[in-house]
Design a protein around this motif. Structure first.
Motif, PDB file in Angstrom:
ATOM      1  N   GLN A 191       0.835  -1.207   0.000  1.00 26.99           N
ATOM      2  CA  GLN A 191       0.000   0.000   0.000  1.00 26.99           C
ATOM      3  C   GLN A 191       0.867   1.253   0.000  1.00 26.99           C
ATOM      4  N   GLN A 192       1.961   1.227   0.770  1.00 29.27           N
ATOM      5  CA  GLN A 192       2.889   2.351   0.775  1.00 29.27           C
ATOM      6  C   GLN A 192       3.514   2.532  -0.606  1.00 29.27           C
ATOM      7  N   ARG A 193       3.850   1.428  -1.250  1.00 34.40           N
ATOM      8  CA  ARG A 193       4.437   1.486  -2.602  1.00 34.40           C
ATOM      9  C   ARG A 193       3.428   2.075  -3.587  1.00 34.40           C
ATOM     10  N   ILE A 194       2.174   1.671  -3.469  1.00 36.65           N
ATOM     11  CA  ILE A 194       1.115   2.201  -4.335  1.00 36.65           C
ATOM     12  C   ILE A 194       0.992   3.710  -4.141  1.00 36.65           C
ATOM     13  N   THR A 195       0.992   4.160  -2.886  1.00 35.29           N
ATOM     14  CA  THR A 195       0.885   5.587  -2.582  1.00 35.29           C
ATOM     15  C   THR A 195       2.051   6.353  -3.200  1.00 35.29           C
ATOM     16  N   THR A 196       3.252   5.799  -3.061  1.00 34.29           N
ATOM     17  CA  THR A 196       4.442   6.440  -3.632  1.00 34.29           C
ATOM     18  C   THR A 196       4.332   6.525  -5.154  1.00 34.29           C
ATOM     19  N   LEU A 197       3.927   5.431  -5.793  1.00 39.91           N
ATOM     20  CA  LEU A 197       3.809   5.411  -7.254  1.00 39.91           C
ATOM     21  C   LEU A 197       2.710   6.349  -7.754  1.00 39.91           C
ATOM     22  N   GLU A 198       1.604   6.441  -7.007  1.00 42.21           N
ATOM     23  CA  GLU A 198       0.532   7.363  -7.411  1.00 42.21           C
ATOM     24  C   GLU A 198       1.005   8.809  -7.325  1.00 42.21           C
ATOM     25  N   ALA A 199       1.762   9.142  -6.280  1.00 39.48           N
ATOM     26  CA  ALA A 199       2.292  10.501  -6.137  1.00 39.48           C
ATOM     27  C   ALA A 199       3.259  10.803  -7.281  1.00 39.48           C
ATOM     28  N   LEU A 200       4.097   9.837  -7.605  1.00 39.97           N
ATOM     29  CA  LEU A 200       5.045  10.007  -8.706  1.00 39.97           C
ATOM     30  C   LEU A 200       4.300  10.210 -10.022  1.00 39.97           C
ATOM     31  N   SER A 201       3.257   9.426 -10.226  1.00 40.35           N
ATOM     32  CA  SER A 201       2.450   9.542 -11.434  1.00 40.35           C
ATOM     33  C   SER A 201       1.803  10.927 -11.538  1.00 40.35           C
ATOM     34  N   ASP A 202       1.278  11.429 -10.404  1.00 40.75           N
ATOM     35  CA  ASP A 202       0.661  12.764 -10.399  1.00 40.75           C
ATOM     36  C   ASP A 202       1.682  13.835 -10.771  1.00 40.75           C
ATOM     37  N   ARG A 203       2.886  13.732 -10.189  1.00 43.98           N
ATOM     38  CA  ARG A 203       3.937  14.724 -10.507  1.00 43.98           C
ATOM     39  C   ARG A 203       4.296  14.666 -11.987  1.00 43.98           C
ATOM     40  N   ARG A 204       4.434  13.472 -12.511  1.00 46.77           N
ATOM     41  CA  ARG A 204       4.803  13.328 -13.927  1.00 46.77           C
ATOM     42  C   ARG A 204       3.688  13.833 -14.835  1.00 46.77           C
ATOM     43  N   GLU A 205       2.452  13.607 -14.427  1.00 56.19           N
ATOM     44  CA  GLU A 205       1.331  14.085 -15.236  1.00 56.19           C
ATOM     45  C   GLU A 205       1.311  15.615 -15.277  1.00 56.19           C
TER      46      GLU A 205
END
Length: 100
Positions: free
Chosen positions: A54-68
């Protein structure tokens, strides 16, 4: 090997702790306690793994938002550059017409 070693250990321990009993006889109180402890341990390990994922998912979602957001900024810049080039092409075409 998702859960493989845990399940193999639990089955192996159960079999080895009941050498004289038949597979269809109910487990003794000690065996039931051991099975319960193994299930609790497996449950704790699965909870920890779930939390880590779940922590990994949260990190990846934040990264995805920044990249978007970055991509949107770059697309705006590209759009502005394309408009500027189109305006420049129009000016050059007008100059060619004026010269000829």
């Amino acid at each position: 090997s998702e859960g493989g070693p845990l399940n193999a250990n639990a089955k192996g321990s159960l079999k080895s702790s009941r050498p004289g009993s038949s597979p269809s006889s109910p487990p003794s109180k000690d065996e039931q306690k051991e099975i319960s402890e193994q299930a609790d341990e497996e449950c704790s390990l699965l909870r920890a793994k779930s939390q880590k994922l779940q922590q990994r998912i949260t990190t990846l979602e934040a990264l995805s938002d920044r990249r978007e957001k970055q991509m949107k900024r770059l697309l705006k810049r590209l759009d502005g550059a394309m408009q500027m080039l189109e305006a420049l092409e129009d000016m050059l075409e007008q100059q060619r017409k004026a010269i000829s």
